[in-house]
Design a protein around this motif. Structure first.
Motif, PDB file in Angstrom:
ATOM      1  N   ILE A 129     -11.876  -7.333 -10.788  1.00 15.11           N
ATOM      2  CA  ILE A 129     -11.029  -7.842 -11.800  1.00 15.11           C
ATOM      3  C   ILE A 129     -10.115  -6.773 -12.503  1.00 15.11           C
ATOM      4  CG2 ILE A 129     -11.178  -8.804 -14.169  1.00 15.11           C
ATOM      5  CD1 ILE A 129     -13.338 -10.378 -13.393  1.00 15.11           C
ATOM      6  N   VAL A 130     -10.728  -5.539 -12.623  1.00 18.49           N
ATOM      7  CA  VAL A 130      -9.915  -4.502 -13.200  1.00 18.49           C
ATOM      8  C   VAL A 130      -8.840  -3.919 -12.335  1.00 18.49           C
ATOM      9  CG1 VAL A 130     -10.153  -2.173 -14.172  1.00 18.49           C
ATOM     10  CG2 VAL A 130     -11.590  -4.020 -14.848  1.00 18.49           C
ATOM     11  N   TYR A 131      -9.207  -3.720 -10.903  1.00 16.94           N
ATOM     12  CA  TYR A 131      -8.301  -3.221 -10.002  1.00 16.94           C
ATOM     13  C   TYR A 131      -7.527  -4.186  -9.137  1.00 16.94           C
ATOM     14  CZ  TYR A 131     -10.402   1.387 -11.745  1.00 16.94           C
ATOM     15  OH  TYR A 131     -10.687   2.532 -12.295  1.00 16.94           O
ATOM     16  N   ARG A 132      -7.527  -5.198  -9.586  1.00 23.55           N
ATOM     17  CA  ARG A 132      -6.775  -6.293  -8.884  1.00 23.55           C
ATOM     18  C   ARG A 132      -5.279  -5.909  -8.289  1.00 23.55           C
ATOM     19  NH1 ARG A 132      -6.539  -8.096 -14.042  1.00 23.55           N
ATOM     20  NH2 ARG A 132      -4.652  -8.525 -14.900  1.00 23.55           N
ATOM     21  N   ARG A 133      -4.914  -5.248  -9.236  1.00 23.44           N
ATOM     22  CA  ARG A 133      -3.314  -4.897  -8.702  1.00 23.44           C
ATOM     23  C   ARG A 133      -3.609  -4.040  -7.595  1.00 23.44           C
ATOM     24  NH1 ARG A 133       0.719  -7.225  -8.268  1.00 23.44           N
ATOM     25  NH2 ARG A 133       0.029  -8.435 -10.045  1.00 23.44           N
ATOM     26  N   VAL A 134      -4.387  -3.101  -7.641  1.00 19.43           N
ATOM     27  CA  VAL A 134      -4.554  -2.115  -6.579  1.00 19.43           C
ATOM     28  C   VAL A 134      -4.778  -2.676  -5.203  1.00 19.43           C
ATOM     29  CG1 VAL A 134      -5.916   0.016  -5.905  1.00 19.43           C
ATOM     30  CG2 VAL A 134      -5.190  -0.051  -8.242  1.00 19.43           C
ATOM     31  N   ILE A 135      -5.822  -3.552  -5.341  1.00 19.71           N
ATOM     32  CA  ILE A 135      -6.112  -4.383  -4.105  1.00 19.71           C
ATOM     33  C   ILE A 135      -4.925  -5.229  -3.440  1.00 19.71           C
ATOM     34  CG2 ILE A 135      -7.795  -6.279  -3.458  1.00 19.71           C
ATOM     35  CD1 ILE A 135      -9.705  -5.126  -5.499  1.00 19.71           C
ATOM     36  N   VAL A 136      -4.641  -6.000  -4.758  1.00 21.55           N
ATOM     37  CA  VAL A 136      -3.138  -6.932  -4.102  1.00 21.55           C
ATOM     38  C   VAL A 136      -2.183  -5.867  -3.374  1.00 21.55           C
ATOM     39  CG1 VAL A 136      -1.337  -8.469  -4.846  1.00 21.55           C
ATOM     40  CG2 VAL A 136      -3.699  -8.811  -5.608  1.00 21.55           C
ATOM     41  N   ASN A 137      -1.779  -4.732  -4.077  1.00 24.12           N
ATOM     42  CA  ASN A 137      -0.596  -3.954  -3.669  1.00 24.12           C
ATOM     43  C   ASN A 137      -1.128  -3.250  -2.133  1.00 24.12           C
ATOM     44  OD1 ASN A 137       0.952  -4.346  -5.906  1.00 24.12           O
ATOM     45  ND2 ASN A 137       0.372  -2.287  -6.736  1.00 24.12           N
ATOM     46  N   PHE A 138      -2.187  -2.954  -2.110  1.00 21.57           N
ATOM     47  CA  PHE A 138      -2.894  -2.509  -0.874  1.00 21.57           C
ATOM     48  C   PHE A 138      -2.553  -3.621   0.281  1.00 21.57           C
ATOM     49  CE2 PHE A 138      -6.433  -1.989   2.306  1.00 21.57           C
ATOM     50  CZ  PHE A 138      -5.948  -0.847   2.716  1.00 21.57           C
ATOM     51  N   ILE A 139      -3.211  -4.866   0.084  1.00 21.89           N
ATOM     52  CA  ILE A 139      -2.965  -6.084   1.054  1.00 21.89           C
ATOM     53  C   ILE A 139      -1.414  -6.133   1.370  1.00 21.89           C
ATOM     54  CG2 ILE A 139      -3.169  -8.417   1.471  1.00 21.89           C
ATOM     55  CD1 ILE A 139      -5.834  -8.244  -0.477  1.00 21.89           C
ATOM     56  N   GLU A 140      -0.852  -6.214   0.307  1.00 20.11           N
ATOM     57  CA  GLU A 140       1.052  -6.349   0.542  1.00 20.11           C
ATOM     58  C   GLU A 140       1.420  -5.373   1.538  1.00 20.11           C
ATOM     59  OE1 GLU A 140       3.025  -8.854  -0.085  1.00 20.11           O
ATOM     60  OE2 GLU A 140       1.150 -10.058  -0.811  1.00 20.11           O
ATOM     61  N   PHE A 141       0.957  -4.060   1.260  1.00 17.19           N
ATOM     62  CA  PHE A 141       1.524  -2.757   1.795  1.00 17.19           C
ATOM     63  C   PHE A 141       1.163  -2.715   3.237  1.00 17.19           C
ATOM     64  CE2 PHE A 141       0.336   1.450   3.560  1.00 17.19           C
ATOM     65  CZ  PHE A 141       1.781   2.237   3.452  1.00 17.19           C
ATOM     66  N   LYS A 142      -0.028  -3.249   3.613  1.00 13.91           N
ATOM     67  CA  LYS A 142      -0.585  -3.367   4.906  1.00 13.91           C
ATOM     68  C   LYS A 142       0.255  -4.551   5.707  1.00 13.91           C
ATOM     69  CE  LYS A 142      -3.938  -1.403   6.471  1.00 13.91           C
ATOM     70  NZ  LYS A 142      -3.793  -0.109   7.491  1.00 13.91           N
ATOM     71  N   ARG A 143       0.208  -5.480   5.038  1.00 10.41           N
ATOM     72  CA  ARG A 143       1.045  -6.706   5.644  1.00 10.41           C
ATOM     73  C   ARG A 143       2.572  -6.219   6.046  1.00 10.41           C
ATOM     74  NH1 ARG A 143       4.281 -10.471   4.989  1.00 10.41           N
ATOM     75  NH2 ARG A 143       4.932 -10.391   2.810  1.00 10.41           N
ATOM     76  N   LYS A 144       3.275  -5.668   4.889  1.00 11.76           N
ATOM     77  CA  LYS A 144       4.465  -5.245   5.134  1.00 11.76           C
ATOM     78  C   LYS A 144       4.704  -4.277   6.144  1.00 11.76           C
ATOM     79  CE  LYS A 144       6.136  -6.347   0.404  1.00 11.76           C
ATOM     80  NZ  LYS A 144       6.695  -5.784  -0.855  1.00 11.76           N
ATOM     81  N   ARG A 145       3.809  -3.382   6.209  1.00  6.50           N
ATOM     82  CA  ARG A 145       3.819  -2.416   7.176  1.00  6.50           C
ATOM     83  C   ARG A 145       3.658  -2.836   8.728  1.00  6.50           C
ATOM     84  NH1 ARG A 145      -0.363   2.479   6.968  1.00  6.50           N
ATOM     85  NH2 ARG A 145      -1.431   1.530   8.931  1.00  6.50           N
ATOM     86  N   GLN A 146       3.001  -3.833   8.748  1.00  8.71           N
ATOM     87  CA  GLN A 146       2.574  -4.578   9.962  1.00  8.71           C
ATOM     88  C   GLN A 146       3.895  -5.372  10.559  1.00  8.71           C
ATOM     89  OE1 GLN A 146      -1.051  -6.583   9.995  1.00  8.71           O
ATOM     90  NE2 GLN A 146      -2.304  -4.602  10.130  1.00  8.71           N
ATOM     91  N   LEU A 147       4.751  -5.849   9.660  1.00 11.04           N
ATOM     92  CA  LEU A 147       5.863  -6.632   9.812  1.00 11.04           C
ATOM     93  C   LEU A 147       6.887  -5.736  10.471  1.00 11.04           C
ATOM     94  CD1 LEU A 147       5.839  -9.193   6.955  1.00 11.04           C
ATOM     95  CD2 LEU A 147       5.030  -9.472   9.168  1.00 11.04           C
ATOM     96  N   ILE A 148       6.969  -4.348  10.097  1.00 11.47           N
ATOM     97  CA  ILE A 148       7.855  -3.683  10.558  1.00 11.47           C
ATOM     98  C   ILE A 148       8.046  -3.286  11.956  1.00 11.47           C
ATOM     99  CG2 ILE A 148       8.858  -1.329  10.317  1.00 11.47           C
ATOM    100  CD1 ILE A 148       8.321  -1.615   7.290  1.00 11.47           C
TER     101      ILE A 148
END
Length: 156
Positions: free
Chosen positions: A137-156
């Protein structure tokens, strides 16, 4: 969302994995190999569900065969991931916090009655589950940013 659910289960199972490492004997080697195999399978499923969703959709043809027009929502993926993380963290806390209090009271009562074999393992296990829920709950933004970062990095 299912990937985050599997991540939750993995983190909870990881807390229960510690007694397997402490065990000794012939059966402990078998238990350890089963636990390591299960851990690898969990990590593979989590990786596929969180970072390779397009591959899963294409492989299973989940977007084919619909007669109706596609229904689109204008909700950003990070909002859905954030809400899912909050919900799963809340579910973990709802499950683990009462068990933690119960196990702590049980431990205190057993110590007070001077039982010889009193273990603190379940108190630690339930406490770690509660901490995992709070962490989600507290670090949800960090978790979401990590998932988004990994997803964007794989699309490149």
């Amino acid at each position: 969302m299912i990937g985050i659910f599997f991540l939750k289960n993995f983190l909870l199972e990881l807390a229960e994995f510690l007694p397997v490492l402490q065990a000794q004997g012939e059966t402990s080697l078998l238990n350890l190999s089963i636990a390591i195999t299960a851990t690898i399978i969990y990590l593979l499923i989590i990786y596929l569900l969180l970072f390779k969703t397009n591959w899963i959709v294409n492989r299973l043809a989940l977007d084919k065969g619909f007669k109706e027009e596609t229904f689109s929502l204008n909700i950003h993926r990070s909002v859905v991931l954030s809400a899912t993380t909050i919900i799963i963290g809340g579910l973990i806390i709802i499950e683990a916090l009462p068990s933690f209090v119960q196990q702590l009271l049980y431990y205190i009562q057993m110590k007070k009655d001077k039982f010889a074999d009193v273990k603190f393992d379940y108190v630690i296990l339930q406490f770690s589950k509660s901490v995992i829920g709070i962490f989600l709950i507290v670090y949800r933004r960090v978790i979401v940013n990590f998932i988004e970062f990994k997803r964007k990095r794989q699309l490149i």
